[in-house]
Design an enzyme around this catalytic site. Sequence first.
Site, PDB file in Angstrom:
ATOM      1  N   ASN A   9      10.752 -33.323  67.591  1.00  0.00           N
ATOM      2  CA  ASN A   9      11.486 -33.344  68.851  1.00  0.00           C
ATOM      3  C   ASN A   9      12.814 -34.047  68.582  1.00  0.00           C
ATOM      4  O   ASN A   9      12.854 -35.251  68.401  1.00  0.00           O
ATOM      5  CB  ASN A   9      10.653 -34.113  69.895  1.00  0.00           C
ATOM      6  CG  ASN A   9      11.407 -34.356  71.179  1.00  0.00           C
ATOM      7  OD1 ASN A   9      12.477 -33.788  71.406  1.00  0.00           O
ATOM      8  ND2 ASN A   9      10.863 -35.201  72.038  1.00  0.00           N
ATOM      9  N   TRP A  10      13.870 -33.260  68.533  1.00  0.00           N
ATOM     10  CA  TRP A  10      15.179 -33.830  68.157  1.00  0.00           C
ATOM     11  C   TRP A  10      15.839 -34.576  69.307  1.00  0.00           C
ATOM     12  O   TRP A  10      16.862 -35.232  69.104  1.00  0.00           O
ATOM     13  CB  TRP A  10      16.112 -32.708  67.653  1.00  0.00           C
ATOM     14  CG  TRP A  10      15.658 -32.044  66.392  1.00  0.00           C
ATOM     15  CD1 TRP A  10      14.475 -32.255  65.719  1.00  0.00           C
ATOM     16  CD2 TRP A  10      16.362 -31.061  65.621  1.00  0.00           C
ATOM     17  NE1 TRP A  10      14.413 -31.461  64.596  1.00  0.00           N
ATOM     18  CE2 TRP A  10      15.561 -30.715  64.513  1.00  0.00           C
ATOM     19  CE3 TRP A  10      17.602 -30.428  65.771  1.00  0.00           C
ATOM     20  CZ2 TRP A  10      15.945 -29.775  63.556  1.00  0.00           C
ATOM     21  CZ3 TRP A  10      17.995 -29.490  64.826  1.00  0.00           C
ATOM     22  CH2 TRP A  10      17.175 -29.172  63.724  1.00  0.00           C
ATOM     23  N   LYS A  11      15.296 -34.440  70.503  1.00  0.00           N
ATOM     24  CA  LYS A  11      15.864 -35.103  71.689  1.00  0.00           C
ATOM     25  C   LYS A  11      17.364 -34.777  71.822  1.00  0.00           C
ATOM     26  O   LYS A  11      17.778 -33.680  71.480  1.00  0.00           O
ATOM     27  CB  LYS A  11      15.577 -36.610  71.634  1.00  0.00           C
ATOM     28  CG  LYS A  11      14.088 -36.880  71.409  1.00  0.00           C
ATOM     29  CD  LYS A  11      13.668 -38.290  71.635  1.00  0.00           C
ATOM     30  CE  LYS A  11      12.175 -38.431  71.378  1.00  0.00           C
ATOM     31  NZ  LYS A  11      11.664 -39.762  71.650  1.00  0.00           N
ATOM     32  N   HIS A  95       7.506 -34.256  78.644  1.00  0.00           N
ATOM     33  CA  HIS A  95       7.790 -35.421  77.801  1.00  0.00           C
ATOM     34  C   HIS A  95       8.026 -36.644  78.691  1.00  0.00           C
ATOM     35  O   HIS A  95       8.637 -36.528  79.755  1.00  0.00           O
ATOM     36  CB  HIS A  95       9.006 -35.169  76.909  1.00  0.00           C
ATOM     37  CG  HIS A  95       9.150 -36.215  75.850  1.00  0.00           C
ATOM     38  ND1 HIS A  95       9.713 -37.448  76.121  1.00  0.00           N
ATOM     39  CD2 HIS A  95       8.763 -36.243  74.557  1.00  0.00           C
ATOM     40  CE1 HIS A  95       9.677 -38.182  75.013  1.00  0.00           C
ATOM     41  NE2 HIS A  95       9.101 -37.474  74.054  1.00  0.00           N
ATOM     42  N   GLU A  97      10.076 -38.984  78.560  1.00  0.00           N
ATOM     43  CA  GLU A  97      11.481 -39.273  78.890  1.00  0.00           C
ATOM     44  C   GLU A  97      11.937 -38.429  80.081  1.00  0.00           C
ATOM     45  O   GLU A  97      12.744 -38.869  80.897  1.00  0.00           O
ATOM     46  CB  GLU A  97      12.365 -39.038  77.654  1.00  0.00           C
ATOM     47  CG  GLU A  97      12.181 -40.183  76.654  1.00  0.00           C
ATOM     48  CD  GLU A  97      12.409 -39.818  75.206  1.00  0.00           C
ATOM     49  OE1 GLU A  97      12.996 -38.755  74.922  1.00  0.00           O
ATOM     50  OE2 GLU A  97      11.974 -40.597  74.341  1.00  0.00           O
ATOM     51  N   GLU A 167       1.181 -38.884  73.787  1.00  0.00           N
ATOM     52  CA  GLU A 167       2.234 -39.800  73.338  1.00  0.00           C
ATOM     53  C   GLU A 167       2.240 -41.045  74.220  1.00  0.00           C
ATOM     54  O   GLU A 167       2.842 -41.032  75.307  1.00  0.00           O
ATOM     55  CB  GLU A 167       3.603 -39.124  73.443  1.00  0.00           C
ATOM     56  CG  GLU A 167       3.734 -37.866  72.618  1.00  0.00           C
ATOM     57  CD  GLU A 167       5.188 -37.538  72.365  1.00  0.00           C
ATOM     58  OE1 GLU A 167       5.600 -37.551  71.208  1.00  0.00           O
ATOM     59  OE2 GLU A 167       5.934 -37.291  73.340  1.00  0.00           O
ATOM     60  N   GLY A 173       9.561 -44.268  70.031  1.00  0.00           N
ATOM     61  CA  GLY A 173      10.847 -44.831  69.640  1.00  0.00           C
ATOM     62  C   GLY A 173      10.841 -46.341  69.480  1.00  0.00           C
ATOM     63  O   GLY A 173      11.889 -46.970  69.412  1.00  0.00           O
ATOM     64  N   SER A 213       6.330 -42.882  67.200  1.00  0.00           N
ATOM     65  CA  SER A 213       6.653 -43.587  65.947  1.00  0.00           C
ATOM     66  C   SER A 213       5.853 -43.098  64.739  1.00  0.00           C
ATOM     67  O   SER A 213       5.467 -43.898  63.878  1.00  0.00           O
ATOM     68  CB  SER A 213       6.501 -45.103  66.135  1.00  0.00           C
ATOM     69  OG  SER A 213       7.372 -45.557  67.159  1.00  0.00           O
ATOM     70  N   GLY A 234       9.675 -37.776  66.783  1.00  0.00           N
ATOM     71  CA  GLY A 234      11.060 -37.897  67.227  1.00  0.00           C
ATOM     72  C   GLY A 234      11.951 -38.323  66.071  1.00  0.00           C
ATOM     73  O   GLY A 234      12.396 -37.517  65.258  1.00  0.00           O
ATOM     74  N   GLY A 235      12.179 -39.632  65.971  1.00  0.00           N
ATOM     75  CA  GLY A 235      13.120 -40.191  64.997  1.00  0.00           C
ATOM     76  C   GLY A 235      12.976 -39.638  63.579  1.00  0.00           C
ATOM     77  O   GLY A 235      13.971 -39.239  62.960  1.00  0.00           O
TER      78      GLY A 235
HETATM   79  P1  PGA Z   1       9.382 -41.093  68.089  1.00  0.00           P
HETATM   80  O1  PGA Z   1       9.377 -40.031  69.310  1.00  0.00           O
HETATM   81  O2  PGA Z   1       8.687 -40.403  66.932  1.00  0.00           O
HETATM   82  O3  PGA Z   1      10.821 -41.368  67.813  1.00  0.00           O
HETATM   83  O4  PGA Z   1       8.617 -42.272  68.549  1.00  0.00           O
HETATM   84  C1  PGA Z   1       8.272 -39.220  69.576  1.00  0.00           C
HETATM   85  C2  PGA Z   1       8.532 -38.364  70.797  1.00  0.00           C
HETATM   86  O5  PGA Z   1       9.099 -38.859  71.772  1.00  0.00           O
HETATM   87  O6  PGA Z   1       8.180 -37.170  70.825  1.00  0.00           O
END
Ligand code: PGA
Length: 252
Positions: A9-11, A95, A97, A167, A173, A213, A234-235
Amino acid sequence: MRRPLIAGNWKMNTTPEEGAELGRALAKALVDAPAVDVAVYPPFLSIGPVAQALRGTDVAVGGQDLHTETGGAYTGNTSGEMLAAAGCTTVLVGHSERRTYEQESGELLAAKTRAGLRAGLWVTFCCGETDAQRDAGDTLDVVRGQLADGLGGLTANELRNVVIAYEPVWAIGTGRTATPEQAQDVHAAIRAWVTSTWDAGVGRSMRILYGGSVKPTNVVGIMAKPDIDGALVGGASLKADSFDALVRFQSL
Ligand code: PGA
Protein backbone atom coordinates in the site's frame (compact mmCIF):
# COMPACT_ATOMS: atom_id res chain seq x y z
CA MET A 1 -4.62 -24.31 -0.30
CA ARG A 2 -4.45 -20.56 0.43
CA ARG A 3 -1.79 -18.99 -1.72
CA PRO A 4 0.14 -16.29 0.14
CA LEU A 5 -0.47 -12.70 -0.94
CA ILE A 6 1.99 -9.88 -0.34
CA ALA A 7 0.45 -6.48 -1.05
CA GLY A 8 2.06 -3.04 -0.99
CA ASN A 9 0.00 0.00 0.00
CA TRP A 10 1.93 3.00 -1.28
CA LYS A 11 -0.47 5.47 0.36
CA MET A 12 0.10 9.12 -0.74
CA ASN A 13 3.62 8.45 -1.97
CA THR A 14 5.20 8.56 -5.45
CA THR A 15 4.66 10.97 -8.30
CA PRO A 16 3.69 9.26 -11.60
CA GLU A 17 7.37 9.25 -12.55
CA GLU A 18 8.53 7.82 -9.23
CA GLY A 19 5.73 5.25 -9.38
CA ALA A 20 6.81 4.12 -12.83
CA GLU A 21 10.39 3.83 -11.60
CA LEU A 22 9.36 1.71 -8.61
CA GLY A 23 7.13 -0.36 -10.89
CA ARG A 24 10.05 -1.02 -13.25
CA ALA A 25 12.32 -1.92 -10.35
CA LEU A 26 9.72 -4.37 -9.05
CA ALA A 27 9.18 -5.89 -12.49
CA LYS A 28 12.93 -6.52 -12.67
CA ALA A 29 13.28 -7.79 -9.10
CA LEU A 30 10.29 -10.09 -9.30
CA VAL A 31 11.09 -11.84 -12.62
CA ASP A 32 11.81 -15.11 -10.84
CA ALA A 33 9.46 -14.44 -7.93
CA PRO A 34 8.26 -17.42 -5.93
CA ALA A 35 4.73 -18.80 -6.05
CA VAL A 36 3.02 -16.07 -4.08
CA ASP A 37 0.50 -13.51 -5.26
CA VAL A 38 1.72 -9.91 -5.31
CA ALA A 39 -0.26 -6.68 -5.51
CA VAL A 40 0.57 -2.98 -5.29
CA TYR A 41 -1.77 -0.08 -4.53
CA PRO A 42 -0.24 3.15 -5.89
CA PRO A 43 -1.93 6.55 -5.62
CA PHE A 44 -4.44 7.23 -8.42
CA LEU A 45 -2.15 9.32 -10.62
CA SER A 46 0.55 6.65 -10.57
CA ILE A 47 -1.76 3.76 -11.47
CA GLY A 48 -1.42 4.16 -15.24
CA PRO A 49 2.39 4.37 -15.28
CA VAL A 50 2.72 1.56 -12.71
CA ALA A 51 0.34 -0.72 -14.62
CA GLN A 52 2.37 0.00 -17.75
CA ALA A 53 5.66 -0.76 -15.97
CA LEU A 54 4.28 -4.03 -14.59
CA ARG A 55 2.66 -5.18 -17.84
CA GLY A 56 3.57 -8.80 -18.56
CA THR A 57 4.24 -9.56 -14.87
CA ASP A 58 1.81 -11.24 -12.47
CA VAL A 59 1.80 -8.26 -10.11
CA ALA A 60 -1.74 -6.95 -9.60
CA VAL A 61 -2.27 -3.20 -9.51
CA GLY A 62 -5.05 -1.69 -7.42
CA GLY A 63 -6.68 1.54 -6.31
CA GLN A 64 -6.53 2.71 -2.70
CA ASP A 65 -10.15 3.87 -2.78
CA LEU A 66 -13.14 4.10 -5.12
CA HIS A 67 -16.52 5.81 -5.32
CA THR A 68 -19.74 3.82 -5.02
CA GLU A 69 -21.16 5.04 -8.36
CA THR A 70 -19.95 4.17 -11.86
CA GLY A 71 -19.59 7.81 -12.93
CA GLY A 72 -21.27 11.19 -13.01
CA ALA A 73 -21.33 14.41 -11.00
CA TYR A 74 -19.05 13.38 -8.12
CA THR A 75 -16.23 15.92 -8.22
CA GLY A 76 -12.89 14.55 -7.18
CA ASN A 77 -13.91 10.90 -7.19
CA THR A 78 -12.89 7.82 -9.15
CA SER A 79 -15.09 4.81 -9.89
CA GLY A 80 -14.19 1.14 -9.82
CA GLU A 81 -14.92 0.96 -13.53
CA MET A 82 -12.34 3.72 -14.14
CA LEU A 83 -9.79 1.86 -12.04
CA ALA A 84 -10.40 -1.32 -14.05
CA ALA A 85 -10.04 0.59 -17.32
CA ALA A 86 -6.72 2.02 -16.07
CA GLY A 87 -5.33 -1.47 -15.49
CA CYS A 88 -6.42 -2.26 -11.93
CA THR A 89 -7.70 -5.66 -10.91
CA THR A 90 -8.11 -4.90 -7.21
CA VAL A 91 -9.04 -2.12 -4.78
CA LEU A 92 -8.47 -1.40 -1.08
CA VAL A 93 -11.55 -0.67 1.01
CA GLY A 94 -11.78 0.39 4.65
CA HIS A 95 -8.18 1.28 5.43
CA SER A 96 -8.02 2.81 8.91
CA GLU A 97 -6.55 6.04 7.52
CA ARG A 98 -9.71 6.49 5.43
CA ARG A 99 -11.96 5.45 8.31
CA THR A 100 -10.26 8.08 10.48
CA TYR A 101 -9.37 10.99 8.18
CA GLU A 102 -12.25 10.67 5.70
CA GLN A 103 -14.82 9.52 8.29
CA GLU A 104 -15.78 6.50 6.18
CA SER A 105 -18.66 4.65 7.84
CA GLY A 106 -19.42 0.94 7.85
CA GLU A 107 -22.37 1.54 5.56
CA LEU A 108 -20.27 3.46 3.05
CA LEU A 109 -17.60 0.76 3.13
CA ALA A 110 -20.20 -1.91 2.39
CA ALA A 111 -21.31 0.12 -0.63
CA LYS A 112 -17.70 0.60 -1.75
CA THR A 113 -17.06 -3.13 -1.45
CA ARG A 114 -20.10 -3.86 -3.62
CA ALA A 115 -18.96 -1.20 -6.10
CA GLY A 116 -15.52 -2.80 -6.37
CA LEU A 117 -16.99 -6.23 -6.99
CA ARG A 118 -19.44 -4.75 -9.52
CA ALA A 119 -16.48 -3.32 -11.44
CA GLY A 120 -14.88 -6.78 -11.53
CA LEU A 121 -12.16 -5.91 -9.00
CA TRP A 122 -11.17 -8.08 -6.06
CA VAL A 123 -11.39 -6.22 -2.80
CA THR A 124 -8.90 -6.09 0.05
CA PHE A 125 -11.10 -5.13 2.98
CA CYS A 126 -9.27 -3.71 6.01
CA CYS A 127 -10.22 -3.85 9.67
CA GLY A 128 -8.45 -3.29 12.96
CA GLU A 129 -8.74 -1.87 16.45
CA THR A 130 -7.16 1.21 18.03
CA ASP A 131 -4.86 1.12 21.04
CA ALA A 132 -7.66 2.21 23.36
CA GLN A 133 -10.02 -0.45 22.00
CA ARG A 134 -7.36 -3.15 22.56
CA ASP A 135 -6.67 -1.89 26.08
CA ALA A 136 -10.39 -2.03 26.82
CA GLY A 137 -10.49 -5.67 25.70
CA ASP A 138 -12.72 -4.83 22.73
CA THR A 139 -10.45 -5.98 19.88
CA LEU A 140 -12.53 -8.92 18.65
CA ASP A 141 -15.86 -7.10 18.97
CA VAL A 142 -14.50 -4.12 17.03
CA VAL A 143 -13.01 -6.25 14.25
CA ARG A 144 -16.07 -8.49 13.92
CA GLY A 145 -18.30 -5.40 13.89
CA GLN A 146 -16.27 -3.79 11.08
CA LEU A 147 -16.39 -7.01 9.06
CA ALA A 148 -20.12 -7.52 9.66
CA ASP A 149 -20.84 -3.94 8.55
CA GLY A 150 -18.63 -4.13 5.46
CA LEU A 151 -18.98 -7.70 4.27
CA GLY A 152 -22.04 -9.08 6.05
CA GLY A 153 -24.37 -8.54 3.09
CA LEU A 154 -22.24 -10.45 0.58
CA THR A 155 -22.90 -13.96 -0.69
CA ALA A 156 -20.41 -16.80 -0.33
CA ASN A 157 -19.80 -16.53 -4.05
CA GLU A 158 -19.00 -12.80 -3.84
CA LEU A 159 -16.58 -13.48 -0.99
CA ARG A 160 -14.35 -15.41 -3.36
CA ASN A 161 -13.22 -12.00 -4.60
CA VAL A 162 -12.56 -10.59 -1.14
CA VAL A 163 -9.38 -10.66 0.94
CA ILE A 164 -9.47 -9.47 4.55
CA ALA A 165 -6.59 -7.42 5.95
CA TYR A 166 -6.29 -7.22 9.72
CA GLU A 167 -4.35 -4.08 10.58
CA PRO A 168 -4.26 -2.98 14.22
CA VAL A 169 -4.28 0.82 14.06
CA TRP A 170 -1.58 1.04 16.75
CA ALA A 171 0.80 -0.96 14.55
CA ILE A 172 0.40 1.06 11.34
CA GLY A 173 3.42 3.18 10.54
CA THR A 174 4.57 3.05 14.16
CA GLY A 175 7.25 0.38 14.00
CA ARG A 176 5.22 -1.42 16.71
CA THR A 177 4.21 -4.71 15.09
CA ALA A 178 1.70 -7.03 16.70
CA THR A 179 3.47 -10.16 17.87
CA PRO A 180 2.81 -13.17 15.64
CA GLU A 181 0.71 -14.60 18.51
CA GLN A 182 -1.40 -11.43 18.87
CA ALA A 183 -2.02 -11.40 15.13
CA GLN A 184 -2.75 -15.13 14.98
CA ASP A 185 -5.36 -14.82 17.76
CA VAL A 186 -7.28 -12.18 15.82
CA HIS A 187 -6.87 -13.99 12.49
CA ALA A 188 -8.26 -17.19 14.01
CA ALA A 189 -11.22 -15.25 15.40
CA ILE A 190 -11.83 -13.64 11.98
CA ARG A 191 -11.75 -17.05 10.27
CA ALA A 192 -14.16 -18.45 12.87
CA TRP A 193 -16.47 -15.49 12.27
CA VAL A 194 -16.36 -16.04 8.48
CA THR A 195 -17.10 -19.73 8.99
CA SER A 196 -20.05 -19.06 11.28
CA THR A 197 -21.44 -16.26 9.08
CA TRP A 198 -21.14 -18.22 5.82
CA ASP A 199 -19.75 -21.75 5.93
CA ALA A 200 -16.62 -23.80 6.52
CA GLY A 201 -15.66 -23.68 2.84
CA VAL A 202 -15.63 -19.88 2.83
CA GLY A 203 -13.75 -19.88 6.14
CA ARG A 204 -11.08 -22.22 4.83
CA SER A 205 -10.53 -20.34 1.58
CA MET A 206 -10.64 -16.75 2.91
CA ARG A 207 -7.22 -15.13 2.75
CA ILE A 208 -6.50 -12.97 5.79
CA LEU A 209 -3.52 -10.62 5.58
CA TYR A 210 -1.76 -8.99 8.50
CA GLY A 211 -0.72 -5.35 8.22
CA GLY A 212 1.14 -2.96 10.50
CA SER A 213 4.89 -2.35 10.36
CA VAL A 214 5.65 -5.55 8.44
CA LYS A 215 9.32 -5.62 7.41
CA PRO A 216 11.79 -8.20 6.11
CA THR A 217 12.98 -8.61 9.72
CA ASN A 218 9.61 -9.66 11.13
CA VAL A 219 7.73 -11.18 8.19
CA VAL A 220 8.95 -14.75 8.74
CA GLY A 221 7.51 -15.05 12.25
CA ILE A 222 4.22 -13.52 11.12
CA MET A 223 3.88 -15.74 8.05
CA ALA A 224 4.62 -18.85 10.11
CA LYS A 225 1.22 -18.59 11.80
CA PRO A 226 -1.48 -20.88 10.41
CA ASP A 227 -4.20 -18.26 9.89
CA ILE A 228 -1.95 -15.54 8.44
CA ASP A 229 -2.02 -15.75 4.66
CA GLY A 230 -0.02 -12.71 3.69
CA ALA A 231 0.84 -9.13 4.48
CA LEU A 232 -0.39 -5.66 3.61
CA VAL A 233 2.71 -3.50 3.74
CA GLY A 234 3.00 0.29 3.81
CA GLY A 235 6.44 1.77 4.45
CA ALA A 236 8.48 -1.30 3.45
CA SER A 237 6.68 -1.54 0.10
CA LEU A 238 8.14 1.77 -1.12
CA LYS A 239 11.62 0.37 -1.76
CA ALA A 240 11.99 -2.34 -4.39
CA ASP A 241 14.60 -4.25 -2.38
CA SER A 242 12.59 -4.50 0.84
CA PHE A 243 9.36 -5.34 -1.00
CA ASP A 244 11.22 -7.96 -3.03
CA ALA A 245 12.58 -9.45 0.23
CA LEU A 246 9.04 -9.58 1.65
CA VAL A 247 7.74 -11.35 -1.44
CA ARG A 248 10.56 -13.89 -0.96
CA PHE A 249 9.77 -14.40 2.75
CA GLN A 250 9.93 -18.15 2.23
CA SER A 251 13.68 -17.93 1.65
CA LEU A 252 14.52 -15.39 4.39
P1 PGA B 1 2.93 0.17 7.51
O1 PGA B 1 1.46 0.37 6.86
O2 PGA B 1 3.46 -1.13 6.93
O3 PGA B 1 3.71 1.36 7.09
O4 PGA B 1 2.73 0.06 8.98
C1 PGA B 1 0.58 -0.70 6.67
C2 PGA B 1 -0.73 -0.21 6.09
O5 PGA B 1 -1.22 0.84 6.52
O6 PGA B 1 -1.31 -0.85 5.20
